[in-house]
Write a protein that holds these residues in place. Structure first.
Motif, PDB file in Angstrom:
ATOM      1  N   THR A 128      -6.199   7.080  -9.231  1.00  6.43           N
ATOM      2  CA  THR A 128      -5.075   6.986  -7.938  1.00  6.43           C
ATOM      3  C   THR A 128      -4.084   6.654  -8.271  1.00  6.43           C
ATOM      4  O   THR A 128      -3.367   5.729  -8.810  1.00  6.43           O
ATOM      5  N   TYR A 129      -2.674   7.723  -7.122  1.00  6.62           N
ATOM      6  CA  TYR A 129      -1.471   6.918  -7.410  1.00  6.62           C
ATOM      7  C   TYR A 129      -0.996   7.618  -6.012  1.00  6.62           C
ATOM      8  O   TYR A 129      -1.364   8.443  -5.708  1.00  6.62           O
ATOM      9  N   VAL A 130       0.282   6.667  -6.078  1.00 12.49           N
ATOM     10  CA  VAL A 130       0.886   7.485  -4.686  1.00 12.49           C
ATOM     11  C   VAL A 130       2.174   8.417  -4.921  1.00 12.49           C
ATOM     12  O   VAL A 130       2.517   7.915  -5.982  1.00 12.49           O
ATOM     13  N   ASP A 188       0.964  -1.259   0.030  1.00 16.11           N
ATOM     14  CA  ASP A 188      -0.254   0.312   0.094  1.00 16.11           C
ATOM     15  C   ASP A 188       1.078   1.407  -0.323  1.00 16.11           C
ATOM     16  O   ASP A 188       1.777   1.521  -0.151  1.00 16.11           O
ATOM     17  N   GLY A 189       0.346   2.545   0.362  1.00 18.90           N
ATOM     18  CA  GLY A 189       1.060   3.715   0.303  1.00 18.90           C
ATOM     19  C   GLY A 189       1.992   3.395   1.415  1.00 18.90           C
ATOM     20  O   GLY A 189       3.654   4.712   1.231  1.00 18.90           O
ATOM     21  N   ASP A 190       2.542   2.689   2.572  1.00 16.58           N
ATOM     22  CA  ASP A 190       3.413   2.905   2.992  1.00 16.58           C
ATOM     23  C   ASP A 190       4.391   1.100   3.118  1.00 16.58           C
ATOM     24  O   ASP A 190       4.372   0.678   3.513  1.00 16.58           O
ATOM     25  N   SER A 240       5.750   0.646  -7.675  1.00 10.46           N
ATOM     26  CA  SER A 240       4.529   1.474  -7.016  1.00 10.46           C
ATOM     27  C   SER A 240       5.013   2.915  -6.659  1.00 10.46           C
ATOM     28  O   SER A 240       4.051   3.960  -6.178  1.00 10.46           O
ATOM     29  N   ALA A 251       5.908   3.231  -3.875  1.00 11.97           N
ATOM     30  CA  ALA A 251       5.101   3.212  -2.562  1.00 11.97           C
ATOM     31  C   ALA A 251       7.054   3.160  -1.764  1.00 11.97           C
ATOM     32  O   ALA A 251       7.562   2.559  -2.109  1.00 11.97           O
TER      33      ALA A 251
END
Lengths: 366, 366
Positions: A286-288, A116-118, A148, A150
């Motif tokens: 959406t994107y990080v 995920d984002g982290d 990603s 991230a």
């Protein structure tokens, strides 16, 4: 025909290559150590370069193995580590497509753990271990992950290393992008936190030049000699001309300044890409937002199939890498990886506008 | 402690490295095509170098795959060719030790066919095929074979190619030494005779410099793209700095003159070694006097065990490679490989005298 603005390959554009400094470094190497540059070495590569890398990471030079690029290092590690015993290898989902490929080639049974984002979802990793037992290896790209974007959060790094120690698996930390950070603070590497539970690898492809083909692995003391022997039995040694030139380049103080320059250019390209995606991609994308590196990974809205649209995008001169390529299992059909590293900012705007139009039309007719 | 005069490694000594010409070539490459030298290429390597190699061999450039040394090329070929179907691979007995190793690593079931003074015993090969059916691959070093020094006779080359065509197997011709001939006429290569039945490989290690790590394979048209993809999936591309420098070196007309110089030096060293073996080795020792290359292979008289004596020879500063290393099956206990490539003539005499003494004492007490 439309102009070509490819967002496919994670490579530096030619204006991000340190041509002058490298020209001087090669000449320097051929003056000061021509025999080293032209003769065989061991499978571990150039002694001076190993020492320079070891110094930066605070490890013994004997633990550093310089390879013909870091993908080759990953293959060596997998071949040696998976030769006997369990072969389950966990990777991030999504992860670097070629990593899945070389791990499988070495006999790995590869499964993905969500990102995920982290970064890597360490709870999901713990649950997987609960269910299936400890894997042999966990392959992680901790900074500005490919694809990603991230970055693995600090607390997750600690947890990951703790899991490795508790369950006795080895972490492969692949960190080609870590120095290309333009926002936020550098986090402790898994190698720093995990010591001998970690094999850490990186490359000079993104910080100096890909054509040199110099990557490296920092291995636990017991593993390094086995990797070196394996390298030796594969290609005797990597290119010593490349490594000698690179050693001279680094010793000459060129490394940090050039990384700074590359970082600034990449930051500008990343900003251009995020701005263009915000403006031109369909609502609901959406994107990080990456803090460094080469890539923006976009999840498009329901109804977009990036595998199906790739042909149209390629024909329009704006190819990307489809999301499905980055997963060990079927997934990623709404996602796409956009590399901003090789495209100047104004072209990024033009290309993303074109690509956004293709996605939007697809959605409209879905 | 006795002075070190190692007869172990098939490497050129540092006075046989073209330092000045290569220094100029590297500078030339970094002036004329810095972006090529510093950027990624395909897995096939440098386009100009591929074309130069193709021109020498009279094949299409698309069939040439430049690799990080030719051992790596052999591994690629074995991995691609043995991925499916039969895995029996025949090699010369004796043959290059690392070739046995990489073939096995790619899953080969390796068996040896005897070599005599005229190279591979093609009758024995035919008999083996009669008994076991056609192998997948036959790996042959046709000129000044490593380790035996023998050269495959012209009539046997024709027979071998005929067998390959009749039985549908592929010949891997490994020819790193062919240009280092100082006696007799150059024989037609297996590639010339066998066309698409042959994968031919060589290297610039013995003709220019090992540290560049440039080898190549010339593959049938159908196989070449698969090898290139496999190389790409292993290390993206080989060192482009090395290949760009080598392309400039070759284009600059340096190749042939330097090979001529190396050949003359090797001839002198070979003569010194043969003379010294004649003088100092125990009566009954036999060897094939090589017409080129790097090695003399000695069969010592009954009662000598080269595996057992290696420790003593190493302690006396005159290590060799023991015969047993060069066989897929247990054999070679009376044999040893002596590399003359890296030792100046006067030291060859001294070292061989010392080694001859060790063999003679062992015989006396046997």
């Amino acid at each position: 025909m439309a102009s070509q603005i490819p967002f496919t390959r994670g490579v530096p554009s030619s204006d991000l290559l340190p041509v002058d400094a490298m020209r001087e470094a090669v000449e320097q190497a051929m003056r000061s150590e021509p025999t080293t540059a032209l003769a065989y070495a061991t499978g571990a590569g150039h002694e001076g370069l190993r020492a320079w890398i070891a110094g930066r990471h605070g490890v013994e030079p004997s633990r550093v193995v310089c390879t013909n690029g870091s993908l080759q290092a990953l293959l060596f590690v997998a071949e040696v580590e998976l030769a006997e015993g369990p072969r389950r290898v966990l990777v991030e989902a999504p992860t670097y497509d070629r990593a899945i490929l070389v791990l499988r080639r070495a006999g790995a049974d590869v499964a993905g753990i969500p990102v995920d984002g982290d970064g890597l979802d360490v709870d999901a990793l713990a649950a997987d271990i609960e269910r299936h037992g400890a894997p042999a290896l966990v392959y992680v790209i901790p900074n500005f992950q490919n694809p990603s974007g991230a970055t693995l959060a600090a607390d997750r790094r600690h947890r990951l290393v703790e899991l490795a120690r508790t369950h006795g698996f080895t972490i492969i930390e692949d960190d080609p992008y870590g120095l290309l950070r333009w926002r936020g603070e550098m986090l402790p590497s898994l190698l720093e936190l995990g010591g001998e539970s970690v094999i850490s690898m990186s490359s000079f492809t993104k910080t100096v030049a890909p054509g040199l083909r110099v990557g490296y692995a920092i291995a636990p003391g017991e593993l390094a000699p086995r990797l070196i022997r394996h390298a030796n039995d594969t290609y005797i040694s990597p290119s010593m001309l490349s490594q000698s030139a690179l050693a001279a380049y680094c010793a000459g103080g060129n490394f940090e300044p050039w990384v700074g320059q590359a970082r600034a250019a990449l930051q500008e390209r990343c900003a251009a890409m995020c701005e263009a995606v915000d403006e031109h991609f369909p609502a609901g994308s959406t994107y990080v937002r990456p803090d460094g590196g080469y890539f923006v990974w976009v999840d498009a809205p329901e109804g977009v199939d990036t595998t199906r649209l790739l042909g149209e995008a390629t024909a329009a001169g704006v190819p990307y890498v489809k999301g499905a390529d980055f997963f060990a299992e079927p997934a990623g059909e709404r996602s796409l990886r956009l590399a901003f590293s090789a495209v100047p900012p104004d072209q990024i705007h033009e290309g993303i506008a074109r690509l956004g139009g293709i996605l939007s039309s697809a959605l409209a007719t879905a």
